[in-house]
Design a protein around this motif. Structure first.
Motif, PDB file in Angstrom:
ATOM      1  N   PRO A 261      -5.305  41.815  -1.682  1.00 18.48           N
ATOM      2  CA  PRO A 261      -4.469  43.006  -1.948  1.00 18.48           C
ATOM      3  C   PRO A 261      -2.983  42.787  -1.708  1.00 18.48           C
ATOM      4  CG  PRO A 261      -6.433  43.607  -0.684  1.00 18.48           C
ATOM      5  CD  PRO A 261      -6.377  42.116  -0.716  1.00 18.48           C
ATOM      6  N   ILE A 262      -2.619  41.711  -1.012  1.00 20.85           N
ATOM      7  CA  ILE A 262      -1.195  41.473  -0.725  1.00 20.85           C
ATOM      8  C   ILE A 262      -0.409  41.269  -2.017  1.00 20.85           C
ATOM      9  CG2 ILE A 262       0.431  39.877   0.364  1.00 20.85           C
ATOM     10  CD1 ILE A 262      -1.612  39.371   2.525  1.00 20.85           C
ATOM     11  N   MET A 265       0.343  44.485  -3.946  1.00 19.38           N
ATOM     12  CA  MET A 265       1.273  45.270  -3.126  1.00 19.38           C
ATOM     13  C   MET A 265       2.695  44.756  -3.294  1.00 19.38           C
ATOM     14  SD  MET A 265      -0.864  45.849   0.429  1.00 19.38           S
ATOM     15  CE  MET A 265       0.625  46.390   1.228  1.00 19.38           C
ATOM     16  N   ILE A 268       4.021  45.785  -6.802  1.00 14.29           N
ATOM     17  CA  ILE A 268       4.400  47.203  -6.842  1.00 14.29           C
ATOM     18  C   ILE A 268       5.690  47.425  -6.068  1.00 14.29           C
ATOM     19  CG2 ILE A 268       3.704  49.525  -6.138  1.00 14.29           C
ATOM     20  CD1 ILE A 268       0.794  48.660  -6.632  1.00 14.29           C
ATOM     21  N   TRP A 269       5.795  46.743  -4.949  1.00  8.80           N
ATOM     22  CA  TRP A 269       6.994  46.848  -4.118  1.00  8.80           C
ATOM     23  C   TRP A 269       8.235  46.461  -4.930  1.00  8.80           C
ATOM     24  CZ3 TRP A 269       6.765  44.928   1.592  1.00  8.80           C
ATOM     25  CH2 TRP A 269       7.945  45.257   2.254  1.00  8.80           C
ATOM     26  N   ILE A 347       3.248  45.571   7.537  1.00 10.37           N
ATOM     27  CA  ILE A 347       2.074  45.264   6.698  1.00 10.37           C
ATOM     28  C   ILE A 347       1.371  44.010   7.208  1.00 10.37           C
ATOM     29  CG2 ILE A 347       1.356  44.604   4.369  1.00 10.37           C
ATOM     30  CD1 ILE A 347       3.631  46.330   3.293  1.00 10.37           C
TER      31      ILE A 347
END
Length: 690
Positions: A261-262, A265, A268-269, A347
């Motif tokens: 999932p990193i 993420m 999207i970031w 995170i």
């Protein structure tokens, strides 16, 4: 932005060889660095915690390779037995707290350990087992570890070698990447500056010089940061992340799935960040361009600002621009603070917490070894470092893309390539045929202009400000092109001649001469190798300036600073005049050339002109009508139209507009009887000129 990225990539392809070598070096450096946790895993699981593996008595009664003597018997660890080699009784060495104990038999299962009164108790859930055990002394424990020291030292040496290899290749890739980036920006700056020579004059009429300077310097430097810092971090980070994920799957694919999932993420970031940052960065670059433009204008006009006491107003205007710039900088700072590496650290810590929660029970059940867990945590920690680097470079990325967009906007302006080679010198027969021209559509400043200037003639243009005198010469030089009609030189339309070759045989002297930093001699020759030292000296003698400049400490090699501010207005004008003559033009243009020169200097120039104008077509714009009395043809313009034409005597005999203008400048010489008739017209002319 997509097109901008493509063009930046095309610039990078110009130096693809060093970039590809840098990427190869980077891959080697990353491979060397990522091998570290694997070596650490091997050291922990095989050579440090490997002591807890089963040990067996050896059949041989003597010490063999990796065999350890204990209680008169030799033991060897299970993984050191060769295939088919006989094994004796199994024993185990287990760690309980800080102590190690010997169990003289096999152990059924592992779990929570407790050693009391010579008894080792192992508990796993509801099951427990007791074994007779003996605590090992430090000397006995050392003997069991002794066979591992050699392998540990070899692995440690290999680790050091890999660190050195990684450092060498990291240096190589950074040097190659940055040197390639410098060469890319060098090429880009050359292209941008060359483009300024290709652009039409009206481009600079609409864009302040400070903005152009900002694009050549500040914006290209921001693009340099893109190649040196942003792309370096992105490429390095991407390769690191891919390599680490591959290593994680190699270690344990169950644990590796936790890290997947990193990647989305991070994606999207980046998308969310760029949505806001691009707008802020565009405003920031615009404000810094305006600041540069204002600083440039203020420095050039400082004498006027101080003379008219406008310092406070100028400072207030600058403060307003600076406040706007600071406001957008603070918005960018706020965005960066909210999406900085601190959030990435949060995170990362959450992932570590999830990892510990997930593997806690697995480790106790020997599903995951301590070495694997150590390597996994090490890799996970290493993966977040390039991700933090990528996040930290997002402001530079947006700043660079906005700057690149501005640079490419300038490069995309329609320009004309500078023609190479030379053209045969034309005679200078100029003809305007029904020329109409407007700087803005529909607002014509020249209306049906027609006249002929034969070779060797002197044509003077007179009229009130805004009548179109300078526009005629702008069209002749092709700073602008006609809207209707045509202009010919020796019968050839000037639009059919390359601008560079057209101007090769033209010379111009402006009312406000421009001098470059250098020397007096270099300002005359403009460092053209075709202009010899003797030719420079001759040009200065022809305009009557040789004695004036040879009296200076360094003669004609006297340094000239920016715009020639250490020279008088007359000296600057004489240098500009000598410059035009040194190039021996077929067409000479004097735009108020004597306006800044005193009467004595003007007399010297007028005497030189009588000789130099022979065989050369000369155009003169003059408000001082006494300087054009000997012109072959005088054109009187009014609101873009030629209202009178002829020589001085012919125009004076007409008692028209030229006569009125001349008499206004020769007050005291007009007879009272002749003054009454044109008085009203003269008043009207004064009003139009004011």
């Amino acid at each position: 932005m997509r097109q901008t990225g493509k063009r930046l990539f095309q610039y990078a392809l110009l130096f693809k060889k060093p970039l590809l070598i840098a990427l190869a070096f980077l891959a080697v450096a990353i491979a060397a660095e990522l091998a570290g946790p694997f070596i650490a895993k091997q050291m922990i699981d095989r050579h440090i915690l490997g002591i807890e593996k089963p040990w067996y008595e050896t059949v041989s009664a003597t010490k063999t390779d990796h065999a350890v003597a204990y209680g008169g018997v030799f033991y060897k660890r299970s993984d050191y037995f060769s295939e088919g080699e006989a094994r004796g009784k199994e024993v185990r060495i287990l760690q309980v707290g800080s102590d190690f104990v010997m169990v003289d038999q096999a152990v059924a299962f592992d779990g929570r350990r407790q050693f009391t009164g010579g008894k080792l108790t192992i508990t796993q859930g509801q099951d427990h087992a007791e074994y007779a055990a003996k605590k090992l002394s430090n000397t006995e424990l050392f003997s069991f570890y002794a066979p591992e020291f050699g392998n540990l030292m070899k692995l440690a040496g290999l680790y050091v070698i890999l660190i050195v290899i990684g450092a060498v290749f990291t240096y190589g890739q950074r040097y190659l990447l940055q040197s390639a980036a410098n060469r890319i920006i060098q090429r880009m700056r050359n292209d941008v500056f060359a483009q300024t020579s290709r652009l039409p004059i009206n481009y600079f009429d609409n864009l302040p010089a400070g903005k152009v300077v900002s694009r050549i310097t500040n914006d290209t430097e921001s693009v340099r940061d893109l190649y040196v810092q942003v792309l370096a971090n992105f490429f390095t980070g991407a390769i690191y992340i891919v390599g680490i994920i591959a290593a994680l799957f190699f270690l344990d694919y169950h644990l590796a799935l936790i890290t997947l999932p990193i990647i989305p993420m991070l994606y999207i970031w980046i998308i969310v960040y760029r949505k806001f940052a691009s707008r802020y960065n565009y405003e920031i670059r615009e404000r810094i361009s305006l600041i540069n433009a204002m600083i440039n204008e203020s420095i050039q006009g400082m004498a006027i600002i101080q003379a008219f006491r406008r310092q406070k107003e100028t400072v207030k205007e600058f403060e307003q621009l600076n406040d706007e710039y600071t406001r957008y900088q603070n918005k960018m700072l706020s965005l960066n603070s909210m999406t900085s590496h601190n959030l990435m650290n949060v995170i990362r810590n959450l992932f570590f917490f999830g990892l510990i929660w997930y593997v806690g029970g697995s480790t106790l059940n020997n599903v995951i070894t301590v070495g694997v867990l150590y390597a996994f945590v090490d890799y996970l920690n290493r993966m977040f470092h390039p991700m933090v680097g990528i996040v930290n470079q997002l402001p530079n990325l947006e700043r660079a893309l906005v700057s690149a967009d501005r640079v490419f906007e300038l490069l995309d302006e329609q320009g004309t390539d500078v023609a190479e080679g030379t053209a045969e010198r034309y005679s200078g027969h100029v003809e305007f045929e029904h020329v109409r021209f407007a700087y803005k559509d529909g607002e014509y400043v020249l209306k049906d202009i027609s006249f002929e200037a034969k070779q060797g003639q002197t044509v003077a243009l007179v009229g009130h400000t805004g009548s179109g005198k300078s526009s005629i010469l702008n069209l002749l030089f092709r700073f602008y092109d006609v809207k209707e009609g045509r202009i010919t030189i020796d019968g050839t339309d000037v639009r059919d001649m390359p601008k560079q070759l057209l101007r090769q045989h033209m010379g111009i002297v402006l009312q406000d001469p421009f001098l470059f930093t250098g020397t007096i001699a270099s300002n005359v020759s403009l460092d053209d190798p075709a202009i010899t030292r003797e030719r420079v000296e001759q040009a200065l003698r022809d305009v009557g300036a040789a004695e004036m400049f040879t009296s200076l400490p360094h003669g004609i090699d006297e340094p000239v600073i920016e715009k020639g501010s250490t020279l008088s207005a007359g000296q600057r004008q004489l240098i500009s005049f000598a410059r035009a003559l040194a190039f021996d033009p077929a067409i000479l243009i004097l735009d108020e050339a004597t306006a800044s020169i005193d009467t004595e200097t003007e007399a010297v120039i007028q005497a030189a002109l009588d000789v130099l104008k022979k065989g050369r077509t000369t155009f003169i714009i003059a408000h001082r009508l006494s300087t054009i009395k000997n012109a072959d043809q005088i054109l009187v313009l009014d609101h873009g139209e030629i209202v009178e034409r002829g020589n001085h005597d012919e125009l004076m005999s007409q008692l028209g507009r030229y006569y009125q203008m001349y008499q206004l400048q020769q007050q005291g010489h007009l007879e009272p009887a002749k003054a009454a008739e044109p008085a009203a017209a003269a008043d009207s002319e004064i009003e139009s000129r004011v």
